[in-house]
Write an enzyme that holds these catalytic residues in place. Sequence first.
Site, PDB file in Angstrom:
ATOM      1  N   CYS A  70       0.739  -1.141   0.108  1.00  0.00           N
ATOM      2  CA  CYS A  70      -0.006   0.072  -0.046  1.00  0.00           C
ATOM      3  C   CYS A  70       0.872   1.310  -0.072  1.00  0.00           C
ATOM      4  O   CYS A  70       1.704   1.492   0.933  1.00  0.00           O
ATOM      5  CB  CYS A  70      -0.778  -0.116   1.254  1.00  0.00           C
ATOM      6  SG  CYS A  70      -2.005   1.582   1.401  1.00  0.00           S
ATOM      7  N   PRO A  71       0.861   2.114  -1.278  1.00  0.00           N
ATOM      8  CA  PRO A  71       1.519   3.385  -1.049  1.00  0.00           C
ATOM      9  C   PRO A  71       1.210   4.203   0.027  1.00  0.00           C
ATOM     10  O   PRO A  71       2.108   5.124   0.299  1.00  0.00           O
ATOM     11  CB  PRO A  71       1.508   3.836  -2.345  1.00  0.00           C
ATOM     12  CG  PRO A  71       0.179   3.203  -3.016  1.00  0.00           C
ATOM     13  CD  PRO A  71      -0.080   1.850  -2.360  1.00  0.00           C
TER      14      PRO A  71
END
Length: 353
Positions: A70-71
Amino acid sequence: MLLNWTVMILYNYFSAMFVGPGYVPLGWTPEKSQDCMYLQYCKVCQSYKAPRSHHCRKCNRCVMKMDHHCPWINNCCGYQNHASFTLFLLLAPLGCIHASFIFVMTMYTQLYNRISFGWSSVKIDMSAAKRDPRPIIPFGLSAFAASLFALGLALGTTIAVGMLFIIQMKVILTNKTSIESWIEEKAKDRIQYYQTGETFIFPYDMGSKWKNFKQVFTWSGIPEGDGLDWPVRDGCHQYSLTIEQLKQKADKRVRSVRYRAIEDYSGVCCPVTKGIKTFFTTPCTEEPRIALSKGDLILATRGLKHWMYGEKIHDSAADGGIRERGWFPRKCVEKCQYDSETDQPVDGEKKNR
């Protein structure tokens, strides 16, 4: 109430970020040496990939029960932080719904107090309230614009993050991850393609949504198990999923096709010089692009209409050299006369999966 939402959202957000997903220990091997035949070996971590673990290119480690990278938390969602990440996805929309209600009622009340109804027209005076001359908080045109903008952000967050929460709950209630759901779909495709007659049963589904739920959410906040060994349903093998992954990997090698680069490609995300269609159909994925030079050999494993994904073939690849994998424009390559794996003449394109 808004402060409570904020505290709970930030607590779960930073927990997901800093606690992390948990990583497979470097150099890990199963207790029984004969079990190594069921597992994939990671050359980067110099260890075997434990069941349900996958190597993350961004974290550069093998992640236990990896769901995705997940950025927004700059980390992977996996074994240790799956619960806090999912709670963040739940609390953020709830807090935004509460904020949206406040914004809507504020704008409605302030506008209602500033509307003058006449015989011919309706006028709105944002300078002062008609019925409430001394509002607790001054509300002018700038405040109205800011409230409208904040309402749009709150509703957008509610929809976007709420959909992610629904997706996460679907996989949690079946005791899967997003990657494992994709592996299960590919298993069905492989069985159907080769007509083997076998049946693939996902081994970690406990058969009850409540039992699957408890695998992630616990009262202590610490997930069950150690992230390396997992309970399996009756009739399944501890390495049923990893065996299926090895079958899919072998099938991928068999059905891969060798291509040769006929044009240079710099590896940019949206190449302008490769055509309008190539520019606008660039794959919407975090997977990398690979730069090509004329004459390079690429082993393609999958593709789209104007793009292909594959691995560049190096002379030292068989000796454990660096692997370069990614997307490249289809118009930059041409199919070689012989298939890369069997070294036999190719009569036609392999079936596009």
